[in-house]
Design a protein around this motif. Structure first.
Motif, PDB file in Angstrom:
ATOM      1  N   PRO A  98      40.673  58.011  35.270  1.00  0.00           N
ATOM      2  CA  PRO A  98      39.668  57.762  36.310  1.00  0.00           C
ATOM      3  C   PRO A  98      40.216  56.890  37.431  1.00  0.00           C
ATOM      4  N   VAL A  99      39.745  57.150  38.638  1.00  0.00           N
ATOM      5  CA  VAL A  99      40.085  56.313  39.786  1.00  0.00           C
ATOM      6  C   VAL A  99      39.127  55.130  39.805  1.00  0.00           C
ATOM      7  N   ALA A 100      39.686  53.941  39.882  1.00  0.00           N
ATOM      8  CA  ALA A 100      38.860  52.739  39.879  1.00  0.00           C
ATOM      9  C   ALA A 100      38.030  52.668  41.156  1.00  0.00           C
ATOM     10  N   PRO A 101      36.768  52.268  41.057  1.00  0.00           N
ATOM     11  CA  PRO A 101      35.936  52.118  42.249  1.00  0.00           C
ATOM     12  C   PRO A 101      36.310  50.849  43.017  1.00  0.00           C
ATOM     13  N   LYS A 102      35.870  50.784  44.258  1.00  0.00           N
ATOM     14  CA  LYS A 102      35.950  49.552  45.049  1.00  0.00           C
ATOM     15  C   LYS A 102      34.530  49.109  45.354  1.00  0.00           C
ATOM     16  N   PRO A 103      34.137  47.923  44.926  1.00  0.00           N
ATOM     17  CA  PRO A 103      34.937  47.003  44.130  1.00  0.00           C
ATOM     18  C   PRO A 103      35.047  47.464  42.681  1.00  0.00           C
ATOM     19  N   LEU A 104      36.041  46.932  41.986  1.00  0.00           N
ATOM     20  CA  LEU A 104      36.152  47.212  40.562  1.00  0.00           C
ATOM     21  C   LEU A 104      34.957  46.650  39.819  1.00  0.00           C
ATOM     22  N   TYR A 105      34.556  45.430  40.207  1.00  0.00           N
ATOM     23  CA  TYR A 105      33.452  44.780  39.482  1.00  0.00           C
ATOM     24  C   TYR A 105      32.751  43.791  40.402  1.00  0.00           C
ATOM     25  N   ARG A 106      31.422  43.793  40.281  1.00  0.00           N
ATOM     26  CA  ARG A 106      30.574  42.876  41.036  1.00  0.00           C
ATOM     27  C   ARG A 106      29.613  42.210  40.064  1.00  0.00           C
ATOM     28  N   ASP A 107      29.550  40.893  40.061  1.00  0.00           N
ATOM     29  CA  ASP A 107      28.652  40.192  39.140  1.00  0.00           C
ATOM     30  C   ASP A 107      27.201  40.466  39.522  1.00  0.00           C
ATOM     31  N   PRO A 108      26.389  40.961  38.565  1.00  0.00           N
ATOM     32  CA  PRO A 108      25.014  41.340  38.899  1.00  0.00           C
ATOM     33  C   PRO A 108      24.043  40.170  39.001  1.00  0.00           C
ATOM     34  N   VAL A 109      24.487  38.972  38.641  1.00  0.00           N
ATOM     35  CA  VAL A 109      23.585  37.817  38.627  1.00  0.00           C
ATOM     36  C   VAL A 109      23.721  36.996  39.908  1.00  0.00           C
ATOM     37  N   HIS A 110      24.914  36.511  40.205  1.00  0.00           N
ATOM     38  CA  HIS A 110      25.119  35.631  41.359  1.00  0.00           C
ATOM     39  C   HIS A 110      26.044  36.223  42.425  1.00  0.00           C
ATOM     40  N   ASP A 111      26.643  37.378  42.164  1.00  0.00           N
ATOM     41  CA  ASP A 111      27.495  38.061  43.134  1.00  0.00           C
ATOM     42  C   ASP A 111      28.681  37.194  43.560  1.00  0.00           C
ATOM     43  N   GLY A 112      29.271  36.490  42.584  1.00  0.00           N
ATOM     44  CA  GLY A 112      30.397  35.628  42.902  1.00  0.00           C
ATOM     45  C   GLY A 112      31.513  35.702  41.875  1.00  0.00           C
ATOM     46  N   ALA A 113      31.828  36.898  41.385  1.00  0.00           N
ATOM     47  CA  ALA A 113      32.871  37.049  40.371  1.00  0.00           C
ATOM     48  C   ALA A 113      34.236  36.640  40.935  1.00  0.00           C
ATOM     49  N   ALA A 114      34.994  35.872  40.137  1.00  0.00           N
ATOM     50  CA  ALA A 114      36.325  35.408  40.543  1.00  0.00           C
ATOM     51  C   ALA A 114      37.126  35.047  39.298  1.00  0.00           C
ATOM     52  N   ASP A 115      38.441  34.855  39.475  1.00  0.00           N
ATOM     53  CA  ASP A 115      39.304  34.247  38.439  1.00  0.00           C
ATOM     54  C   ASP A 115      39.241  34.989  37.106  1.00  0.00           C
ATOM     55  N   ALA A 116      39.562  36.257  37.091  1.00  0.00           N
ATOM     56  CA  ALA A 116      39.423  37.059  35.873  1.00  0.00           C
ATOM     57  C   ALA A 116      40.553  36.786  34.882  1.00  0.00           C
ATOM     58  N   SER A 117      40.224  36.955  33.593  1.00  0.00           N
ATOM     59  CA  SER A 117      41.213  36.993  32.503  1.00  0.00           C
ATOM     60  C   SER A 117      40.789  38.131  31.590  1.00  0.00           C
ATOM     61  N   THR A 118      41.695  39.109  31.382  1.00  0.00           N
ATOM     62  CA  THR A 118      41.330  40.371  30.751  1.00  0.00           C
ATOM     63  C   THR A 118      42.165  40.608  29.504  1.00  0.00           C
ATOM     64  N   VAL A 119      41.495  40.936  28.389  1.00  0.00           N
ATOM     65  CA  VAL A 119      42.187  41.154  27.116  1.00  0.00           C
ATOM     66  C   VAL A 119      41.608  42.380  26.421  1.00  0.00           C
ATOM     67  N   TYR A 120      42.341  42.873  25.418  1.00  0.00           N
ATOM     68  CA  TYR A 120      41.885  44.017  24.641  1.00  0.00           C
ATOM     69  C   TYR A 120      41.316  43.544  23.316  1.00  0.00           C
ATOM     70  N   ASP A 121      40.069  43.933  23.032  1.00  0.00           N
ATOM     71  CA  ASP A 121      39.387  43.595  21.787  1.00  0.00           C
ATOM     72  C   ASP A 121      39.657  44.701  20.770  1.00  0.00           C
ATOM     73  N   ARG A 122      40.536  44.449  19.820  1.00  0.00           N
ATOM     74  CA  ARG A 122      40.924  45.479  18.852  1.00  0.00           C
ATOM     75  C   ARG A 122      39.753  45.919  17.985  1.00  0.00           C
ATOM     76  N   LYS A 123      38.816  45.014  17.710  1.00  0.00           N
ATOM     77  CA  LYS A 123      37.707  45.355  16.817  1.00  0.00           C
ATOM     78  C   LYS A 123      36.727  46.327  17.464  1.00  0.00           C
ATOM     79  N   SER A 124      36.435  46.131  18.728  1.00  0.00           N
ATOM     80  CA  SER A 124      35.467  46.998  19.411  1.00  0.00           C
ATOM     81  C   SER A 124      36.133  48.153  20.137  1.00  0.00           C
ATOM     82  N   GLY A 125      37.447  48.073  20.346  1.00  0.00           N
ATOM     83  CA  GLY A 125      38.132  49.095  21.124  1.00  0.00           C
ATOM     84  C   GLY A 125      37.819  49.019  22.608  1.00  0.00           C
ATOM     85  N   GLU A 126      37.452  47.841  23.074  1.00  0.00           N
ATOM     86  CA  GLU A 126      37.088  47.664  24.478  1.00  0.00           C
ATOM     87  C   GLU A 126      37.996  46.627  25.131  1.00  0.00           C
ATOM     88  N   TRP A 127      38.114  46.737  26.439  1.00  0.00           N
ATOM     89  CA  TRP A 127      38.713  45.681  27.235  1.00  0.00           C
ATOM     90  C   TRP A 127      37.623  44.689  27.615  1.00  0.00           C
TER      91      TRP A 127
END
Length: 338
Positions: A25-54
């Motif tokens: 899939p082609v990533a959308p722009k923006p990739l992600y927008r915070d639905p509560v305060h609209d101020g997402a920043a400073d991401a840290s991303t990991v893979y959760d082996r138990k759920s199979g999700e990022w």
């Protein structure tokens, strides 16, 4: 930040990998927008082996906070750590705020760094003890651990010889032990290091930059160590053969605003996902470059997360933020040293 070594592939496997990427899939722009305060920043991303999700952890800035004084910075205080989850790395769903104990932290949480090391999840978190109208407040880094990325247990407050330290990034060193990269505001906001043998006790080390910056991210890719940090005029790139001796790239990446809506300001505070031979950079963008910002001046505080693919040529990193980004993140098992 997640870092994994690349593997050698046969021509048939490389062709298969390219075909799989072409169907990603082609990533959308923006990739992600915070639905509560609209101020997402400073991401840290990991893979959760138990759920199979990022899983993405990020600073949940209160960009929607009504303010009359442009110098009032309460909107970047009183911040929780937001979370989001994704199966493919391109489409993200809000997951609420992280369950972080207030007993060892406080009202203001910034810049999570999440890593799976020594058999458990670790988070290093910047804490500001209160909500302030200006930047004149102490800041320190707290260590927490978790078995599942959901329930977090308080650890120690890092003793780094300064009461103004922020933005941790941690790597496992090739010869054993661990290295922390962080910002020391008392040293002209320089990026510094500290070393540890146990992820608990840290010995401050070298100052790596003479110019100010923040948000360092260290990772191994393409047979080199890399350190990318936010220089407030784009991102400073440094390269090292051993994670000790660093050479700065002459130019800054993501300094020039993009052409697509929501990506029209410089890129800030990076996160890196290395997956096989490919590497993706996540960065946040203030909305100051959007067409309606002049009519609504407070919109400049709003920020979104974007993704782009890193390219390496002769030891130099580059990013084309305007190009479509096909994202196919591989399921990972554990961090591996080079």
């Amino acid at each position: 930040m997640t870092s994994y070594g690349a593997t050698t592939r046969s021509p048939a496997r490389m062709i298969t990998a390219l075909l799989l990427l072409a169907s990603a899939p082609v990533a959308p722009k923006p990739l992600y927008r915070d639905p509560v305060h609209d101020g997402a920043a400073d991401a840290s991303t990991v893979y959760d082996r138990k759920s199979g999700e990022w899983v993405m952890f990020y600073t949940n800035r209160r960009a929607d906070l009504p303010q009359d004084d442009s110098k009032d910075v309460r909107w970047v205080h009183g911040t929780a750590i937001g979370t989001a989850r994704s199966r493919d790395g391109a489409h993200w769903t809000y997951g609420g705020t992280a369950n972080i104990p207030k007993s060892c932290t406080g009202d203001t949480l910034w810049a999570p760094e999440v890593q799976y090391l020594a058999g458990q999840w670790h988070m290093w978190l910047t804490v500001v003890p209160g909500i302030f109208r200006d930047w004149n407040a102490p800041r320190f880094i707290i260590h927490l651990t978790s078995p599942d990325l959901t329930s977090w247990t308080c650890g120690e407050r890092l003793d780094l010889g300064s009461d103004r330290v922020i933005d941790a990034s941690v790597i496992a060193l090739p010869k054993g032990g661990y290295r922390l990269f962080y910002n020391d505001e008392h040293q002209n906001k320089a990026i510094r290091t500290a070393d540890s043998s146990d992820l608990v006790h840290w010995t401050p080390g070298e100052r790596l930059t003479q110019t100010p910056g923040e948000g360092p991210k260290a990772f191994y890719w393409k047979s080199s160590w890399w350190l990318i940090s936010d220089a407030w005029k784009g991102l400073l790139v440094m390269r090292s053969p051993d994670a000790t001796t660093w050479t700065a790239q002459p130019d800054h990446i993501l300094a020039t605003p993009g052409v697509h809506p929501t990506d029209r300001a410089m890129g800030q505070h990076p996160d890196i996902i290395v997956t096989g031979n490919r590497a993706y950079i996540l960065y946040f963008v203030h909305q100051s470059g959007e067409a309606d910002t002049q009519a609504k001046p407070d919109l400049w505080r709003r920020s979104v997360l974007q993704i782009a693919e890193l390219k390496e040529t002769d030891g130099i990193l580059s990013v084309d933020r305007n190009a479509p980004v096909r994202v196919r993140l591989k399921p990972q098992t554990a961090s591996r040293l080079p």
